[in-house]
Design a protein around this motif. Sequence first.
Motif, PDB file in Angstrom:
ATOM      1  N   TYR A  36       0.837  -1.192   0.000  1.00 52.83           N
ATOM      2  CA  TYR A  36       0.000   0.000   0.000  1.00 52.83           C
ATOM      3  C   TYR A  36       0.874   1.244   0.000  1.00 52.83           C
ATOM      4  O   TYR A  36       1.941   1.279   0.621  1.00 52.83           O
ATOM      5  CB  TYR A  36      -0.903   0.017   1.243  1.00 52.83           C
ATOM      6  CG  TYR A  36      -1.933  -1.084   1.205  1.00 52.83           C
ATOM      7  CD1 TYR A  36      -1.601  -2.374   1.593  1.00 52.83           C
ATOM      8  CD2 TYR A  36      -3.227  -0.832   0.756  1.00 52.83           C
ATOM      9  CE1 TYR A  36      -2.537  -3.391   1.525  1.00 52.83           C
ATOM     10  CE2 TYR A  36      -4.167  -1.841   0.691  1.00 52.83           C
ATOM     11  CZ  TYR A  36      -3.817  -3.120   1.070  1.00 52.83           C
ATOM     12  OH  TYR A  36      -4.750  -4.126   1.004  1.00 52.83           O
ATOM     13  N   GLN A  38       0.595   5.380   0.896  1.00 46.61           N
ATOM     14  CA  GLN A  38      -0.232   6.365   1.593  1.00 46.61           C
ATOM     15  C   GLN A  38       0.453   7.710   1.607  1.00 46.61           C
ATOM     16  O   GLN A  38       1.628   7.818   1.972  1.00 46.61           O
ATOM     17  CB  GLN A  38      -0.541   5.909   3.027  1.00 46.61           C
ATOM     18  CG  GLN A  38      -1.576   6.772   3.723  1.00 46.61           C
ATOM     19  CD  GLN A  38      -1.914   6.280   5.108  1.00 46.61           C
ATOM     20  OE1 GLN A  38      -1.128   5.595   5.756  1.00 46.61           O
ATOM     21  NE2 GLN A  38      -3.097   6.641   5.573  1.00 46.61           N
ATOM     22  N   LYS A  42      -4.325  11.179   3.521  1.00 49.43           N
ATOM     23  CA  LYS A  42      -5.102  10.405   2.547  1.00 49.43           C
ATOM     24  C   LYS A  42      -5.234   8.955   2.984  1.00 49.43           C
ATOM     25  O   LYS A  42      -4.461   8.455   3.795  1.00 49.43           O
ATOM     26  CB  LYS A  42      -4.434  10.457   1.163  1.00 49.43           C
ATOM     27  CG  LYS A  42      -4.316  11.857   0.585  1.00 49.43           C
ATOM     28  CD  LYS A  42      -5.664  12.468   0.298  1.00 49.43           C
ATOM     29  CE  LYS A  42      -5.539  13.804  -0.406  1.00 49.43           C
ATOM     30  NZ  LYS A  42      -6.875  14.419  -0.650  1.00 49.43           N
ATOM     31  N   ALA A  43      -6.227   8.272   2.410  1.00 54.68           N
ATOM     32  CA  ALA A  43      -6.396   6.844   2.673  1.00 54.68           C
ATOM     33  C   ALA A  43      -5.313   6.046   1.949  1.00 54.68           C
ATOM     34  O   ALA A  43      -4.763   6.498   0.939  1.00 54.68           O
ATOM     35  CB  ALA A  43      -7.770   6.393   2.191  1.00 54.68           C
ATOM     36  N   PRO A  44      -5.002   4.873   2.464  1.00 51.22           N
ATOM     37  CA  PRO A  44      -4.065   4.006   1.739  1.00 51.22           C
ATOM     38  C   PRO A  44      -4.615   3.639   0.373  1.00 51.22           C
ATOM     39  O   PRO A  44      -5.835   3.585   0.158  1.00 51.22           O
ATOM     40  CB  PRO A  44      -3.975   2.764   2.639  1.00 51.22           C
ATOM     41  CG  PRO A  44      -4.406   3.222   3.976  1.00 51.22           C
ATOM     42  CD  PRO A  44      -5.434   4.275   3.724  1.00 51.22           C
ATOM     43  N   ARG A  46      -4.034   0.588  -2.527  1.00 50.25           N
ATOM     44  CA  ARG A  46      -3.373  -0.691  -2.784  1.00 50.25           C
ATOM     45  C   ARG A  46      -2.652  -0.644  -4.127  1.00 50.25           C
ATOM     46  O   ARG A  46      -3.239  -0.279  -5.154  1.00 50.25           O
ATOM     47  CB  ARG A  46      -4.375  -1.843  -2.758  1.00 50.25           C
ATOM     48  CG  ARG A  46      -3.692  -3.197  -2.768  1.00 50.25           C
ATOM     49  CD  ARG A  46      -4.651  -4.322  -2.457  1.00 50.25           C
ATOM     50  NE  ARG A  46      -5.557  -4.596  -3.568  1.00 50.25           N
ATOM     51  CZ  ARG A  46      -6.424  -5.611  -3.554  1.00 50.25           C
ATOM     52  NH1 ARG A  46      -6.500  -6.409  -2.508  1.00 50.25           N
ATOM     53  NH2 ARG A  46      -7.220  -5.795  -4.603  1.00 50.25           N
ATOM     54  N   GLN A  55      -2.233  -3.840  -9.026  1.00 52.48           N
ATOM     55  CA  GLN A  55      -3.606  -3.336  -9.016  1.00 52.48           C
ATOM     56  C   GLN A  55      -3.848  -2.566 -10.306  1.00 52.48           C
ATOM     57  O   GLN A  55      -2.953  -1.866 -10.811  1.00 52.48           O
ATOM     58  CB  GLN A  55      -3.792  -2.422  -7.806  1.00 52.48           C
ATOM     59  CG  GLN A  55      -5.190  -1.915  -7.579  1.00 52.48           C
ATOM     60  CD  GLN A  55      -6.101  -2.922  -6.899  1.00 52.48           C
ATOM     61  OE1 GLN A  55      -5.628  -3.838  -6.238  1.00 52.48           O
ATOM     62  NE2 GLN A  55      -7.387  -2.743  -7.065  1.00 52.48           N
ATOM     63  N   LEU A  89       1.036  -5.681   3.963  1.00 54.32           N
ATOM     64  CA  LEU A  89      -0.045  -6.285   4.747  1.00 54.32           C
ATOM     65  C   LEU A  89      -0.102  -7.766   4.446  1.00 54.32           C
ATOM     66  O   LEU A  89      -0.179  -8.149   3.273  1.00 54.32           O
ATOM     67  CB  LEU A  89      -1.388  -5.658   4.398  1.00 54.32           C
ATOM     68  CG  LEU A  89      -2.623  -6.424   4.881  1.00 54.32           C
ATOM     69  CD1 LEU A  89      -2.777  -6.286   6.393  1.00 54.32           C
ATOM     70  CD2 LEU A  89      -3.881  -5.942   4.177  1.00 54.32           C
ATOM     71  N   PHE A  98      -0.070  -5.442   9.445  1.00 52.73           N
ATOM     72  CA  PHE A  98       0.680  -4.551   8.574  1.00 52.73           C
ATOM     73  C   PHE A  98       2.141  -4.489   9.026  1.00 52.73           C
ATOM     74  O   PHE A  98       2.454  -4.656  10.217  1.00 52.73           O
ATOM     75  CB  PHE A  98       0.115  -3.133   8.651  1.00 52.73           C
ATOM     76  CG  PHE A  98      -1.189  -2.928   7.937  1.00 52.73           C
ATOM     77  CD1 PHE A  98      -2.395  -3.103   8.612  1.00 52.73           C
ATOM     78  CD2 PHE A  98      -1.228  -2.542   6.598  1.00 52.73           C
ATOM     79  CE1 PHE A  98      -3.608  -2.910   7.964  1.00 52.73           C
ATOM     80  CE2 PHE A  98      -2.428  -2.347   5.940  1.00 52.73           C
ATOM     81  CZ  PHE A  98      -3.623  -2.530   6.626  1.00 52.73           C
TER      82      PHE A  98
ATOM     83  N   LEU B  45      -0.527   1.680  10.063  1.00 50.72           N
ATOM     84  CA  LEU B  45      -1.871   1.146   9.920  1.00 50.72           C
ATOM     85  C   LEU B  45      -2.070  -0.065  10.823  1.00 50.72           C
ATOM     86  O   LEU B  45      -1.155  -0.882  10.992  1.00 50.72           O
ATOM     87  CB  LEU B  45      -2.091   0.733   8.456  1.00 50.72           C
ATOM     88  CG  LEU B  45      -1.992   1.884   7.443  1.00 50.72           C
ATOM     89  CD1 LEU B  45      -1.818   1.338   6.038  1.00 50.72           C
ATOM     90  CD2 LEU B  45      -3.222   2.766   7.528  1.00 50.72           C
ATOM     91  N   TYR B  97     -10.735   3.838   9.101  1.00 56.06           N
ATOM     92  CA  TYR B  97     -11.090   3.651   7.702  1.00 56.06           C
ATOM     93  C   TYR B  97     -11.951   2.401   7.534  1.00 56.06           C
ATOM     94  O   TYR B  97     -11.667   1.366   8.157  1.00 56.06           O
ATOM     95  CB  TYR B  97      -9.839   3.449   6.838  1.00 56.06           C
ATOM     96  CG  TYR B  97      -8.878   4.601   6.777  1.00 56.06           C
ATOM     97  CD1 TYR B  97      -7.729   4.629   7.565  1.00 56.06           C
ATOM     98  CD2 TYR B  97      -9.092   5.656   5.890  1.00 56.06           C
ATOM     99  CE1 TYR B  97      -6.826   5.677   7.485  1.00 56.06           C
ATOM    100  CE2 TYR B  97      -8.196   6.710   5.804  1.00 56.06           C
ATOM    101  CZ  TYR B  97      -7.066   6.711   6.607  1.00 56.06           C
ATOM    102  OH  TYR B  97      -6.170   7.754   6.516  1.00 56.06           O
ATOM    103  N   GLY B 106     -12.422   4.137   2.238  1.00 54.47           N
ATOM    104  CA  GLY B 106     -13.027   5.437   2.451  1.00 54.47           C
ATOM    105  C   GLY B 106     -11.977   6.461   2.843  1.00 54.47           C
ATOM    106  O   GLY B 106     -10.784   6.154   2.928  1.00 54.47           O
TER     107      GLY B 106
END
Lengths: 107, 115
Positions: A36, A38, A42-44, A46, A55, A89, A98, B45, B97, B106
């Motif tokens: 991931y 990040q 912000k959100a991770p 993938r 991906q 992860l 993680f 995380l 999240y 999200g």
Amino acid sequence: DIQMTQSPSSLSASVGDRVTITCRASQGIRNDLGWYQQKPGKAPKRLIYGAFTLQSGVPSRFSGSGSGTEFTLTISSLQPEDFATYSCLQYNSYPLTFGGGTKVEIK
Amino acid sequence: EVQLVESGGGLVQPGGSLRLSCAASGFTLSDHYMDWVRQAPGKGLEWVGRTRNKASSFRTEYAASVKGRFTISRDDSKNSLYLQINSLQTDDTAVYYCSRGLSDWGQGTLVTVSS
């Protein structure tokens, strides 16, 4: 629980550099590993799943390798938008775990 | 387009409770495993828990650090996922999240536990 040891915890690199990040699992996890990216606030996102499957939409300069307990994320030619934190992860067994993350900074 | 929108975060006193929501759109919730992941300020995380899909009877799994205090539920008629958090502790302070199978995420909702 499976421990994921990620190294290095941070690195400084220049645009165009080849960057390698490693995750080591405390026991075998087959190919059940994702990577991931990040960015701050912000959100991770993938990048890779199944240890090496890119991906959809992720640039081909990102690649993953490894199986069992040793895994690697490689960025073949670092771009300005790649400066971020990267985490692995494992999803082989519960609890999912993680790695501690690798912060890639501008040199 | 898959969208996940969390809500329900805020400032809570230690020992308090909170219910986080995750509104899903662009897919059928019951078909998917759904996860909650958190990130304490300046930290990495941490996976919190998972609810499996309908085919797997919606069975849940939790991290040891939250088991017994956190409960994941879902309302597929509303296409929504929930995280009930009880007995909040200061080290539960984090951005939470929701994620569809750890692929789509999200934007997160911040929970701050402080007196």
